[in-house]
Design an enzyme around this catalytic site. Structure first.
Site, short mmCIF file in Angstrom:
data_model
loop_
_atom_site.label_atom_id
_atom_site.label_comp_id
_atom_site.label_asym_id
_atom_site.label_seq_id
_atom_site.Cartn_x
_atom_site.Cartn_y
_atom_site.Cartn_z
N CYS A 196 -11.28 -36.14 22.69
CA CYS A 196 -11.62 -35.06 21.75
C CYS A 196 -11.20 -35.48 20.34
CB CYS A 196 -10.91 -33.77 22.16
SG CYS A 196 -11.22 -32.40 21.02
N ASP A 246 3.93 1.46 -1.19
CA ASP A 246 4.52 1.53 -2.52
C ASP A 246 3.54 2.13 -3.53
OD1 ASP A 246 6.77 0.38 -1.54
OD2 ASP A 246 6.40 -1.62 -2.37
N GLU A 298 0.83 -1.19 0.00
CA GLU A 298 0.00 0.00 0.00
C GLU A 298 0.88 1.25 0.00
OE1 GLU A 298 -2.85 0.57 -0.65
OE2 GLU A 298 -3.18 2.60 0.09
N LYS A 348 16.63 -9.82 -3.51
CA LYS A 348 16.51 -8.57 -2.77
C LYS A 348 16.01 -8.89 -1.37
CE LYS A 348 14.69 -3.92 -2.87
NZ LYS A 348 13.74 -3.91 -1.75
N LYS A 370 21.44 -5.51 -11.83
CA LYS A 370 22.37 -4.39 -11.97
C LYS A 370 23.19 -4.59 -13.24
CE LYS A 370 22.85 -3.53 -7.06
NZ LYS A 370 23.68 -3.67 -5.85
O1 JCF Z 1 18.83 -6.74 -0.96
C1 JCF Z 1 18.57 -5.57 -0.97
N1 JCF Z 1 17.61 -5.12 -0.21
C2 JCF Z 1 19.34 -4.62 -1.86
C3 JCF Z 1 19.17 -3.24 -1.75
C4 JCF Z 1 20.26 -5.14 -2.77
C5 JCF Z 1 20.97 -4.29 -3.57
O2 JCF Z 1 21.85 -4.78 -4.43
C6 JCF Z 1 20.83 -2.87 -3.50
C7 JCF Z 1 19.90 -2.35 -2.57
C8 JCF Z 1 19.78 -0.97 -2.49
C9 JCF Z 1 20.54 -0.17 -3.31
N2 JCF Z 1 21.58 -2.05 -4.30
C10 JCF Z 1 21.43 -0.73 -4.21
C11 JCF Z 1 22.24 0.11 -5.08
#
Ligand code: JCF
Length: 693
Positions: A454, A49, A47, A133, A311
């Site tokens: 039971c 976000d 929410e 992440k 990335k």
């Molecule tokens: O795992 C994460 N939460 C995560 C956050 C991983 C990343 O490679 C990140 C990030 C936040 C910023 N890299 C950046 C540049």
């Protein structure tokens, strides 16, 4: 009404747009403060976000409206007053979030990168690094001459908080690094709490009748911000590195990195934990495949992730791409379905567990959470239900992560309450068998006193015995157990083994074939192991680990049944409560009767000698199992190895002695090869067991 209607006001056309923008400022500031500073979020992340993106869209359409204090112009919350402020040498970036959880999320990112770099279709795919992440909190670790001198939270990206004392308590964070290291090194990563650590922490809080944590991330944030580092030390935290901040330049003798992947490998070689799933990927198709692969294993990971991060691998290209405000153009977070959602509580039922514990369970307007539809969520006990203030008719935040049971973590009190709101009362008699319900002094749980009278407790006892980790009766699920118990065909565990084809075929919806399959599964389950059998009995406080320890120590069931409390206490990790519980269980004549009848029905296992006399040929050796083995299941292989004294670990490190690899072994195999760890197949493992016997 969908679960978001409470918040949703459609973005108005231009005139009202500005007013809506100001309203969003207010809401987002309030939510961010509750989330970051108070550690008490009042709305689910999804929410937040959504509102954030609505604001971003409004600002994109009206750049002249953007003010310095807009929530889009800073990253986190203000640093807490009690901690010293830390000015980051390099700003700590946030990362653009791709909320489109479908494949198109990855395609859109790849297309943007290619466009910015001026690439045409004729050019080869861009190389990316893909990583999970983590759902934790960002941390900057500063090392000077190899010594950890400061750990700071992200704060607003410019200024964070000095939480060094608390971060020092995390075992995975090196306090000193050696080797070819730059004189200044800032490592960035995520501090998080593993799911099992989180569950154990909450279970402890629950038993003490204290407030539980909403999710692992909040528990981690709370621990990091503990002013008393002694308390922080009791909260089990973990760390993964994913980048760097200030680093001594190559001209000044620092490292010369050319790729992000190389940078991560170097961090790993310096002793920082880097996720084993980190890999390179080429072009959108490989990013999509990664998103799907990690998504499929999401429930099995030991920690929460809310997406994956892509990335651009080349640091030269990263520099070329640069930033938009504070977000790099060369990175994106590609989300998964949210693990928390809001939905309405339609009712509160009471379920009776195996030990008679009464659990209030919220019946919900079905909602899609963490990848599946959830229509029930636990409220744990009366006191937690009250603390969370959940009432029928409320809008509740529901969380489902991993294979953990979905739970209600709180209510959203900003919306209107339904007219039929009512308070919940714990029943005085068992809703299943009518026996009295009691709650012992200083206990948070209410219990049915009916015992095996039971039917709910009988059903749960049977399901517990039949589960995969106990004796495993394939196909014996809750529907079938309901039928068997309600029909009076099965009352005790041994009754299972007295079932005949005719009794089964007489059951509703039971085809001949299914009946035969069940009988065969029952037959197979008779050949078991002592730890599985012990665990399956459902003795209070005897989980799998305790059952294994008991079997190892005593060697035979009779020795365990006859052991005094003192003798039980000699087993490593068994304390007075567990010893007493085992003693009490086997002091009940009807429990002994059940054991004898099961043995009489043909349930058997190999019995060994007590631990002292059995050789432990693989003692001290650590194994990691990966991939699919040709004949043995992974659990079976693990049992065999552990019986020989080996430890079976989840990830490969320098301390791993052998990696047992089957087909489709992935990154663990790669890691083993990289570290030079011995890799063996199933046949070689069996030979090893033979040889060392
Ligand atoms: O795992 C994460 N939460 C995560 C956050 C991983 C990343 O490679 C990140 C990030 C936040 C910023 N890299 C950046 C540049």
């Amino acid at each position: 009404m969908t679960n978001l209607d409470l918040f949703a006001e459609p973005a108005p056309a231009d005139g009202a747009g500005h007013a809506r923008m100001l309203a969003l400022h207010g809401l987002l500031h309030q939510y961010a403060h509750q989330y970051y500073v108070l550690d008490a979020p009042s709305v689910p992340d999804a929410e937040y976000d959504r509102l954030f993106q609505e604001l971003q869209a409004l600002e994109a359409a009206h750049p002249e409206w953007v003010t310095a204090d807009s929530p889009t112009q800073r990253i986190g919350g203000k640093p807490l007053e009690q901690f010293a402020a830390v000015h980051h040498a390099e700003p700590m970036l946030s990362i653009r979030t791709e909320t489109d959880t479908e494949a198109s999320g990855a395609q859109a990112f790849d297309a943007r990168v290619r466009k910015e770099l001026g690439l045409t279709e004729a050019d080869p795919p861009v190389e990316y690094v893909a990583e999970p992440k983590f759902d934790g909190l960002a941390m900057n670790l500063r090392y000077e001459q190899g010594v950890l001198v400061q750990a700071a939270t992200r704060g607003d990206g410019e200024t964070g908080e000095d939480v060094t004392q608390n971060i020092r308590t995390i075992g995975q964070v090196p306090l000193r690094i050696t080797g070819q290291i730059p004189s200044v090194l800032e490592v960035r990563g995520e501090v998080y709490m593993r799911r099992d650590d989180f569950e154990a922490l909450n279970e402890k809080q629950r038993e003490k009748g204290e407030k539980t944590f909403v999710n692992p991330r909040n528990a981690a944030a709370g621990a990091v911000r503990q002013l008393d580092s002694g308390i922080a030390a009791q909260r089990p935290l973990s760390f993964f590195a994913y980048g760097v901040g200030e680093v001594t330049s190559a001209e000044q003798g620092g490292p010369a990195f050319s790729t992000h992947f190389g940078l991560l490998q170097t961090l790993k070689s310096w002793g920082f934990p880097v996720a084993e799933q980190v890999t390179t990927a080429h072009g959108a198709p490989e990013l999509i495949a990664y998103h799907q692969r990690i998504g499929a294993s999401r429930d099995q990971l030991p920690y929460d992730i809310d997406g994956v991060v892509y990335k651009v691998n080349s640091l030269v290209l990263q520099q070329q791409l640069g930033f938009v405000t504070r977000e790099p153009r060369w990175a994106v977070a590609h989300k998964y379905p949210a693990q928390e959602q809001v939905t309405r509580v339609l009712g509160i039922d009471v379920q009776v567990g195996r030990t008679g514990k009464l659990t209030p369970v919220a019946r919900l307007d079905p909602v899609f959470v963490g990848g599946t539809t959830v229509s029930n969520a636990t409220l744990h006990n009366l006191f937690e239900l009250r603390r969370k203030g959940v009432r029928v008719g409320d809008m509740a935040i529901v969380r489902r992560a991993g294979d953990v049971i979905p739970e209600v973590v709180g209510v959203v009190n900003s919306g209107p309450r339904a007219s039929y709101v009512q308070n919940f009362r714990m029943p005085r008699t068992c809703p299943v068998c009518g026996s009295a319900v009691v709650r012992e002094k200083a206990e948070v749980n209410h219990r049915c006193t009916g015992g095996l009278f039971c039917s709910a407790q009988r059903k749960q006892a049977i399901l517990h015995f039949a589960q995969r980790r106990a004796v495993e009766v394939e196909g014996l699920g809750d529907k079938l157990v309901d039928q068997l118990v309600d029909g009076g065909v099965v009352n005790t565990l041994p009754d299972l083994y007295r079932l005949g084809l005719s009794a089964l075929a007489a059951l509703d919806r039971m085809a001949d074939k299914s009946a035969q399959n069940l009988l065969q599964a029952l037959e197979q389950s008779k050949q078991t192991t002592l730890p599985r059998f012990l665990f399956g009995l459902g003795i209070r406080h005897v989980g799998e680990a305790t059952a294994k320890a008991l079997a190892r120590h005593f060697g035979s069931l009779d020795a365990i049944m006859d052991a005094t409390a003192e003798q039980l206490l000699e087993v490593a990790d068994i304390g007075p409560i567990v010893a007493e519980s085992i003693r009490t269980f086997f002091d009940q004549p009807h429990n002994r009767e059940v054991v004898e009848q099961l043995r009489a029905c043909g349930v058997t296992w190999a019995e060994g000698e007590p631990a002292a006399q059995t050789p432990k040929p693989l003692a001290g050796k650590t194994f990691v199992i990966t991939g699919t083995l040709p004949t043995l299941g992974r659990d079976a292989a693990k049992d065999l190895l552990e019986a020989a004294g080996a430890k079976v670990a989840g990830s490969v490190s320098k301390k791993t002695d052998y990696v047992l690899a089957g087909t489709e072994a992935g990154s663990k195999l790669a890691k083993a090869l990289e570290l030079g760890v011995a890799v063996i197949d199933e046949a070689a493992m069996l030979a090893l067991l033979q040889e060392s016997n």
